[in-house]
Design an enzyme around this catalytic site. Structure first.
Site, mmCIF file in Angstrom:
data_model
loop_
_atom_site.group_PDB
_atom_site.id
_atom_site.type_symbol
_atom_site.label_atom_id
_atom_site.label_comp_id
_atom_site.label_asym_id
_atom_site.label_seq_id
_atom_site.Cartn_x
_atom_site.Cartn_y
_atom_site.Cartn_z
ATOM 1 N N HIS A 48 0.855 -1.184 0.000
ATOM 2 C CA HIS A 48 0.000 0.000 0.000
ATOM 3 C C HIS A 48 0.896 1.241 0.000
ATOM 4 O O HIS A 48 2.033 1.192 0.470
ATOM 5 C CB HIS A 48 -0.896 0.022 1.229
ATOM 6 C CG HIS A 48 -1.912 -1.072 1.246
ATOM 7 N ND1 HIS A 48 -3.044 -1.010 2.031
ATOM 8 C CD2 HIS A 48 -1.983 -2.265 0.600
ATOM 9 C CE1 HIS A 48 -3.768 -2.095 1.856
ATOM 10 N NE2 HIS A 48 -3.129 -2.882 0.990
ATOM 11 N N GLU B 269 0.968 3.947 1.785
ATOM 12 C CA GLU B 269 1.462 4.365 3.094
ATOM 13 C C GLU B 269 2.573 3.446 3.595
ATOM 14 O O GLU B 269 3.588 3.909 4.121
ATOM 15 C CB GLU B 269 0.305 4.387 4.110
ATOM 16 C CG GLU B 269 -0.809 5.356 3.764
ATOM 17 C CD GLU B 269 -1.913 4.761 2.884
ATOM 18 O OE1 GLU B 269 -3.020 5.313 2.915
ATOM 19 O OE2 GLU B 269 -1.686 3.756 2.172
ATOM 20 N N CYS C 155 -6.246 2.564 5.521
ATOM 21 C CA CYS C 155 -6.935 1.355 5.972
ATOM 22 C C CYS C 155 -6.308 0.890 7.287
ATOM 23 O O CYS C 155 -5.363 1.495 7.799
ATOM 24 C CB CYS C 155 -6.833 0.268 4.897
ATOM 25 S SG CYS C 155 -5.168 -0.400 4.684
ATOM 26 N N CYS D 43 -2.514 0.254 7.045
ATOM 27 C CA CYS D 43 -1.712 1.467 6.925
ATOM 28 C C CYS D 43 -1.741 2.310 8.196
ATOM 29 O O CYS D 43 -0.732 2.882 8.597
ATOM 30 C CB CYS D 43 -2.187 2.274 5.727
ATOM 31 S SG CYS D 43 -1.942 1.373 4.183
#
Length: 151
Positions: A50, A52, A79, A82
């Site tokens: 992801h 992040e 999410c 993250c």
């Protein structure tokens, strides 16, 4: 630079990423790392790639893990993965453009996908700011050429 400029960098990362999400980490006014989702995922098959997490990995390498006092700018609300990675990295400031609910309302995310709104962490010591360049972020998600291909 200001928060809108940092968010624009996150949007820029999202528009060129394998999955349309972008993140930037700033500490003491310096951009430490920026990344998009899926960066390198084709080679690694890493489902945790992801934006992040990718930015946290890069920033951790650069600062030898010292991310306390850093701010994470993300195109979309982080999410659970993250947010947790940010918290464990010592990042206590998160700024994002659109919310998970925003993306669900335009059918960009399915109900249940990535559901971990920041309200669940309101008791934590993380400061969250929402809606920075929200309209611009939402326009990016509405028109992004890779829209829904990763769902």
């Amino acid at each position: 630079m200001n928060e809108e400029q940092y968010m624009q960098l996150a949007i820029d990362e999202a528009t060129k990423a394998a999955w349309p999400f972008g993140a930037v980490i700033v500490k003491d006014g310096e951009i430490i790392a920026q990344a998009g989702s899926g960066d390198g995922q084709d080679e690694t098959h890493d489902p945790t790639a992801h934006a992040e997490v990718n930015a946290i990995r890069r920033a951790s390498l650069k600062l030898k893990g010292d991310l306390k006092g850093a701010t994470l700018y993300a195109s979309c609300e982080p999410c659970a993965l993250c947010f947790g990675a940010s918290w464990y990295a010592g990042i206590r400031n998160i700024v994002y453009g659109s919310s998970i609910k925003d993306l669900q309302e335009i059918d960009y995310l399915k109900d249940g996908d990535l559901v971990f709104p920041h309200e669940h962490v309101s008791e934590s010591d993380v400061e969250v700011k929402t809606g920075v360049l929200r309209d611009k972020v939402m326009d990016m998600y509405k028109s992004h050429s890779k829209a829904k291909q990763w769902l």
